[in-house]
Design a protein around this motif. Structure first.
Motif, PDB file in Angstrom:
ATOM      1  N   HIS A  98      -7.584  -3.100  32.999  1.00  0.00           N
ATOM      2  CA  HIS A  98      -8.360  -2.050  33.683  1.00  0.00           C
ATOM      3  C   HIS A  98      -7.433  -1.029  34.322  1.00  0.00           C
ATOM      4  CE1 HIS A  98     -11.639  -5.076  33.277  1.00  0.00           C
ATOM      5  NE2 HIS A  98     -12.314  -3.963  33.043  1.00  0.00           N
ATOM      6  N   GLU A  99      -6.345  -1.506  34.913  1.00  0.00           N
ATOM      7  CA  GLU A  99      -5.415  -0.585  35.568  1.00  0.00           C
ATOM      8  C   GLU A  99      -4.663   0.276  34.552  1.00  0.00           C
ATOM      9  OE1 GLU A  99      -4.905  -3.596  39.357  1.00  0.00           O
ATOM     10  OE2 GLU A  99      -3.075  -2.817  38.417  1.00  0.00           O
ATOM     11  N   LEU A 100      -4.353  -0.302  33.396  1.00  0.00           N
ATOM     12  CA  LEU A 100      -3.684   0.483  32.354  1.00  0.00           C
ATOM     13  C   LEU A 100      -4.584   1.616  31.869  1.00  0.00           C
ATOM     14  CD1 LEU A 100      -2.013  -2.383  30.256  1.00  0.00           C
ATOM     15  CD2 LEU A 100      -0.791  -0.504  31.395  1.00  0.00           C
ATOM     16  N   ARG A 108     -10.613   2.688  27.693  1.00  0.00           N
ATOM     17  CA  ARG A 108     -10.408   1.239  27.699  1.00  0.00           C
ATOM     18  C   ARG A 108      -9.027   0.906  27.132  1.00  0.00           C
ATOM     19  NH1 ARG A 108     -14.091  -3.445  24.706  1.00  0.00           N
ATOM     20  NH2 ARG A 108     -12.928  -5.179  25.603  1.00  0.00           N
ATOM     21  N   ALA A 109      -8.470  -0.216  27.594  1.00  0.00           N
ATOM     22  CA  ALA A 109      -7.142  -0.625  27.110  1.00  0.00           C
ATOM     23  C   ALA A 109      -7.159  -2.087  26.704  1.00  0.00           C
ATOM     24  CB  ALA A 109      -6.087  -0.397  28.191  1.00  0.00           C
ATOM     25  N   VAL A 258      -2.773  -0.803  23.923  1.00  0.00           N
ATOM     26  CA  VAL A 258      -3.353   0.286  23.154  1.00  0.00           C
ATOM     27  C   VAL A 258      -4.584   0.727  23.934  1.00  0.00           C
ATOM     28  CG1 VAL A 258      -4.540  -1.381  21.651  1.00  0.00           C
ATOM     29  CG2 VAL A 258      -4.209   0.966  20.878  1.00  0.00           C
ATOM     30  N   ALA A 259      -4.819   2.050  24.004  1.00  0.00           N
ATOM     31  CA  ALA A 259      -5.937   2.567  24.804  1.00  0.00           C
ATOM     32  C   ALA A 259      -6.636   3.691  24.060  1.00  0.00           C
ATOM     33  CB  ALA A 259      -5.442   3.059  26.160  1.00  0.00           C
ATOM     34  N   GLY A 260      -7.934   3.801  24.300  1.00  0.00           N
ATOM     35  CA  GLY A 260      -8.706   4.866  23.661  1.00  0.00           C
ATOM     36  C   GLY A 260     -10.194   4.615  23.831  1.00  0.00           C
ATOM     37  N   ASP A 261     -10.962   5.198  22.919  1.00  0.00           N
ATOM     38  CA  ASP A 261     -12.414   5.074  22.895  1.00  0.00           C
ATOM     39  C   ASP A 261     -12.837   3.593  23.009  1.00  0.00           C
ATOM     40  OD1 ASP A 261     -15.147   6.196  21.988  1.00  0.00           O
ATOM     41  OD2 ASP A 261     -14.745   4.580  20.548  1.00  0.00           O
ATOM     42  N   ALA A 262     -13.840   3.318  23.828  1.00  0.00           N
ATOM     43  CA  ALA A 262     -14.204   1.932  24.131  1.00  0.00           C
ATOM     44  C   ALA A 262     -14.637   1.144  22.888  1.00  0.00           C
ATOM     45  CB  ALA A 262     -15.306   1.901  25.193  1.00  0.00           C
ATOM     46  N   LEU A 289       3.623  -6.311  36.014  1.00  0.00           N
ATOM     47  CA  LEU A 289       3.277  -5.003  35.455  1.00  0.00           C
ATOM     48  C   LEU A 289       2.336  -4.221  36.362  1.00  0.00           C
ATOM     49  CD1 LEU A 289       3.076  -5.979  31.706  1.00  0.00           C
ATOM     50  CD2 LEU A 289       4.487  -4.134  32.676  1.00  0.00           C
ATOM     51  N   ARG A 290       1.424  -4.921  37.035  1.00  0.00           N
ATOM     52  CA  ARG A 290       0.513  -4.211  37.953  1.00  0.00           C
ATOM     53  C   ARG A 290       1.322  -3.576  39.074  1.00  0.00           C
ATOM     54  NH1 ARG A 290      -4.218  -8.130  39.628  1.00  0.00           N
ATOM     55  NH2 ARG A 290      -5.041  -6.165  40.464  1.00  0.00           N
TER      56      ARG A 290
END
Ligand SMILES: *Cc1c(COP(=O)(O)O)cnc(C)c1O
Length: 422
Positions: A98-100, A108-109, A258-262, A289-290
């Motif tokens: 969620h934080e990424l 979303r990630a 990886v992040a992008g469209d949900a 990492l957080r």
């Protein structure tokens, strides 16, 4: 009656194949390292000033990250214990995802244990037989391997040649088209023109997979990466881009996301074999990492220091003698490539620097094209101005040696047959 001899086993050839590698100056050796403060390391027991780490912000040894990891072991233990879709999706990994997503301003990630496994897994999850992949000629090995694994048809375009890419996209009749590219190229350090690349993808309904291993944490407002740097996140985000970045470089830990469209991320979660059939990353890493994400967001001072070192290095290298055939590739990032040419000359430069207490890796084929062996100088916020000066002096000393040697050779060849000069 003829006697059939058993063919010699191919395993008997391994030692001679190793010897061949050695003769071609392609044998790689690992060094045993220990951190020794700042950008210094003990390398096989010898103190060295290192210019080879991807720890661009100097966070890998940050006490707050170590403390977060240590704390996490009390709550989560050490190992995740299972793959994410069985029992390994720990609360720490979930919170990190969620934080990424929030950090890179995308819907979303999905968090992976390694960048290599991310690209080799998500590309075959997206495209397959009958589909088309368009790949920059200088892409990282894991993008290339992911493309091969997918069985889609691969169109390789010359590095950063968007006109050639446009022609290839226009000519393609494949329904599913995937363009894969490094954002910052790992061995040259240049940044691709992301807005132009993405608008091509949108025009031809292609999905862009952008690998930002070397931009995340370094580029963009608060280090949010190359896509944010290009102004293409948040409300400007496109569903035609899938953003990927690694967490073992500027973030100082390990893993990738990886992040992008949900819906696209949900698809990857369902279909990526390297995600589904592998043990999740240890939650202690997610905890570190957080902490790292929080430090990166607040690290404008470190990014400023890094950019000062980059400018100092480039200014200094511009004063080296020409005529040796060395050339510095254009780059405004932490990766600075000084192309030397032959494998042998690049290794000689690395060796000269090593003798002067500096560790700068020579990068040779197949990592880079033949004839472009180079010193890959990686800068970090952990370097001081004095560190960069030390590197510049050592390179100047080696350049002077090379110039003297080539003068001697030139003097010698006046009396020798031309065929002896190579
Ligand atoms: C380092 C790197 C990777 C691999 O990431 P790991 O987390 O080290 O496996 C992927 N892409 C690029 C461009 C890289 O430089």
């Amino acid at each position: 009656m003829t006697v059939v001899h058993a063919a010699p086993s191919w395993l008997d050839e391994i030692p001679s194949r190793l010897t061949e590698l050695d003769r071609a100056h392609l044998l790689r050796r690992r060094r045993v390292v220990l951190p020794a403060g700042g950008a210094r390391m003990l390398v096989d027991g010898t103190p060295m000033l290192a210019f080879c780490s991807n720890d661009y912000l100097g966070l890998a040894h940050h006490p707050a990250l170590a403390e977060a990891a240590r704390e996490a072991t009390y709550t989560f233990g050490v190992g995740a214990g299972g793959s994410p879709l069985v029992s390994g999706h720990s609360a720490a990994n979930d919170a990190l995802e969620h934080e990424l997503a929030a950090f890179v301003q995308l819907p979303r990630a999905l968090y992976f244990y390694a960048g290599y496994a991310t690209n080799t897994g998500i590309i075959p999850a997206l495209v397959g037989d009958g589909d088309a992949i368009f790949s920059d000629a200088l892409n990282h090995a894991c993008l290339i391997d992911g493309a091969r694994l997918s069985r889609a048809t691969i169109h390789r375009y010359p590095h950063a040649d968007l006109a050639a890419l446009g022609v290839a996209l226009a000519a393609s009749t494949a329904r599913r088209k995937l363009v894969i590219s490094d954002a910052v190229f790992s061995m040259d350090g240049d940044l691709i023109d992301i807005p132009a690349l993405l608008s091509l993808c949108e025009r031809y309904d292609a999905l862009l997979l952008l690998d930002d291993a070397h931009g995340f944490g370094v580029l963009g407002p608060q280090g949010r990466g190359s896509l944010a740097h290009a102004g293409l996140t948040g409300t400007a985000a496109s569903r035609h881009v899938l953003y990927m970045a690694t967490l073992g470089k500027a973030a100082g830990v390990a893993g990738a996301f990886v992040a992008g469209d949900a819906a696209l991320i949900e698809w990857l979660l369902q279909k990526t074999r390297t995600y589904i059939f592998a043990t999740a990353a240890p939650p202690l890493l997610a905890s570190a990492l957080r902490k790292s994400l929080a430090l990166i967001a607040a690290a404008d001072d470190l990014r400023h220091a890094l950019h000062q070192r980059i400018a100092q290095l480039r200014d200094g290298l511009a004063t080296l003698p020409t005529g040796l055939g060395w050339h510095l590739l254009p780059s405004s990032t932490a990766v600075q490539a000084l192309v030397i040419g032959s494998n042998e000359a690049a290794l000689a430069a690395m060796e000269s620097l090593r003798q002067q207490g500096l560790w700068v890796p020579a990068i040779r084929p197949p990592t880079v094209p033949t004839g472009t062996a180079r010193l890959r100088i990686a800068l970090s916020a952990a370097h001081t101005a004095a560190d960069v000066d030390q590197l510049l002096s050592a390179l100047a000393a080696h350049a002077a040696d090379c110039t003297a040697t080539s003068r001697q050779k030139a003097a010698g060849t006046q009396w020798a047959p031309a065929a002896d000069t190579v």
